[in-house]
Design an enzyme around this catalytic site. Structure first.
Site, PDB file in Angstrom:
ATOM      1  N   SER A   1      -7.453  30.817  -7.680  1.00 62.11           N
ATOM      2  CA  SER A   1      -6.973  31.303  -6.403  1.00 62.11           C
ATOM      3  C   SER A   1      -5.617  31.987  -6.546  1.00 62.11           C
ATOM      4  CB  SER A   1      -6.937  30.142  -5.406  1.00 62.11           C
ATOM      5  OG  SER A   1      -6.862  30.592  -4.095  1.00 62.11           O
TER       6      SER A   1
ATOM      7  N   ASP B   1     -12.401  32.124  -8.637  1.00 54.12           N
ATOM      8  CA  ASP B   1     -12.654  32.241  -7.202  1.00 54.12           C
ATOM      9  C   ASP B   1     -11.516  32.885  -6.411  1.00 54.12           C
ATOM     10  OD1 ASP B   1     -14.887  31.865  -5.544  1.00 54.12           O
ATOM     11  OD2 ASP B   1     -13.809  30.354  -4.403  1.00 54.12           O
TER      12      ASP B   1
ATOM     13  N   HIS C   1     -14.505  26.088  -2.992  1.00 50.65           N
ATOM     14  CA  HIS C   1     -13.497  26.990  -3.531  1.00 50.65           C
ATOM     15  C   HIS C   1     -12.908  26.495  -4.846  1.00 50.65           C
ATOM     16  CE1 HIS C   1     -10.340  29.878  -3.709  1.00 50.65           C
ATOM     17  NE2 HIS C   1      -9.386  29.067  -3.303  1.00 50.65           N
TER      18      HIS C   1
END
Length: 401
Positions: A137, A160, A363
């Site tokens: 992220s 991700d 996530h």
């Protein structure tokens, strides 16, 4: 996007019934179960804390997402050391975990990347082995930026985060952050929220990772440092297998459920969660025979991400092209193929990077599916001749490109 709008409490009902819930253990797990050691690296701008596992092979320098800590890599570190020779170094970025700096709220991309470059240069000088950057992220964006400034970088793994979807979702991020509890009554309480709220779908990961994200409000001590001496006076065992505790406003919030198309729920740090339609307090069902005394909030977040909004766009703007332009072997792991933006779609068709989609994951892919992520990354590193396999290594199917 509607399939992401899930009830925080409703997630648990899809995982198991009440009988299973009563057996779930929300007590924290010490980091020593997964890492060998911890250390502080002093730079011009602060003291950077990192966890280490392994003592030979290339360094996998792991960068967490916003709000997490180096402990988010715990299960992954344990898994990948089983199959390849490498060293996992999981750093607490500025403003997170046990790292302390001259300005914990300067989370600009340039500052974060500069911090990582300093840490990487220290490790290179000390250990003398190549660096493979891994970032989740926000940490993925930092890894891409830092890769341009570290001479010994030989590989890059981004987990991700995609520029297009991340930028599109920034307008709803403040609402997502407000939808989280601001405080927790106890450490098991926080771990239960982390798991049942869908921040991770892996209970073991929640037990080791969540304590690195919150601090004791009285001592300002990171909860991860209290795992050996939890105040059990604040927790009473009851004979009931499933007690209901009425949640106060700081304990838990529920987001109205719209669809049951997916079992996913997204974390609050980068991009993917949608705007909740409504919020309300609800009854907090506390399995595992815990009854928490209502002495008020005990823990709060290590960093208030809502105060870093000025930096959010900078994390992701131009990320896709920078990822494509860096001339080292690179791999992208995604939870959902539909998150791929146009720039990366074209780059993937041209074979500029390897990609793997891990379905049935939230996530935090490396927390939800640590074994699969370790299998994919180790296979890729062996294929690129960046790491040596151990005797029981089995080459997994190559990622699609």
């Amino acid at each position: 996007m509607s399939d992401l709008r899930k009830s925080v409490l409703g997630m648990h009902a899809k995982r198991s019934g009440l009988a299973a819930a009563s057996k779930q253990d929300f007590t924290p797990v010490k980091w020593t179960e997964y890492f060998d050691s911890e250390e502080k690296i002093q730079t011009e701008h602060g003291n950077f804390h990192l966890f280490s596992k392994g003592n030979e092979g290339p360094i996998l320098l792991c960068l967490h997402g916003g709000g997490y800590s180096g402990l988010t890599w715990s299960l992954f570190a344990a898994e990948i050391l089983k199959v390849i020779h490498c060293q996992v170094k999981a750093v607490d970025l500025r403003g997170h975990g046990n790292t302390t700096t001259n300005n914990d709220y300067d989370l600009s991309l340039e500052t974060l990347a500069s911090d990582v470059v300093e840490v990487a240069n220290y490790l290179i000088e000390k250990v003398g082995t190549p660096i493979i950057l891994m970032g989740h992220s926000m940490g993925g964006a930092v890894a891409v930026e830092a890769a341009y400034h570290i001479k010994s970088v030989v590989g890059l793994c981004v987990i991700d985060v995609v520029e297009g979807t991340a930028l599109d979702a920034l307008s709803s991020m403040q609402s997502i952050l407000r939808g989280r509890p601001s405080h927790f009554k106890s450490l098991p309480h926080a771990i239960q929220w982390c798991y049942k709220g869908g921040q991770t779908h892996n209970l073991e990961a929640a037990r080791v990772s969540m304590p690195g994200q919150i601090v004791n409000m009285k001592t300002n001590k990171l909860a991860a440092d209290e795992c050996d001496d939890i105040d059990m006076n604040n927790i009473e065992l009851t004979s009931s297998s499933h007690r209901e505790l009425v949640a106060s406003s700081y304990t838990l919030t529920e987001v109205a459920e719209e669809s049951d198309e997916s079992d996913e729920a997204k974390c609050s740090d980068c991009g993917k969660p949608p705007l909740p339609k409504s919020q309300k307090t609800d009854v907090f069902k506390c399995p595992n025979n815990f009854k928490v005394k209502d002495d008020g909030p005990q823990y709060t977040w290590r960093i208030d991400l809502s105060k870093t909004e000025q930096f959010w766009t900078g994390w992701f703007k131009g990320l896709s092209q920078k990822f494509l332009d860096i001339r080292i072997p690179k791999i992208l792991l995604l939870a959902n193929i539909h998150g791929l933006d146009t720039t990366l779609t074209v780059g993937q068709m041209q074979g500029k990077f390897q990609m793997q989609v891990l379905a049935r994951s939230g996530h935090a892919i490396h927390e939800d599916q640590p074994h699969n992520v370790a299998e994919i990354v180790s296979g890729y590193l062996v294929k690129q001749k960046l790491a040596e396999p151990k005797s029981d290594f089995i080459q997994p199917p190559l990622p699609s490109c």
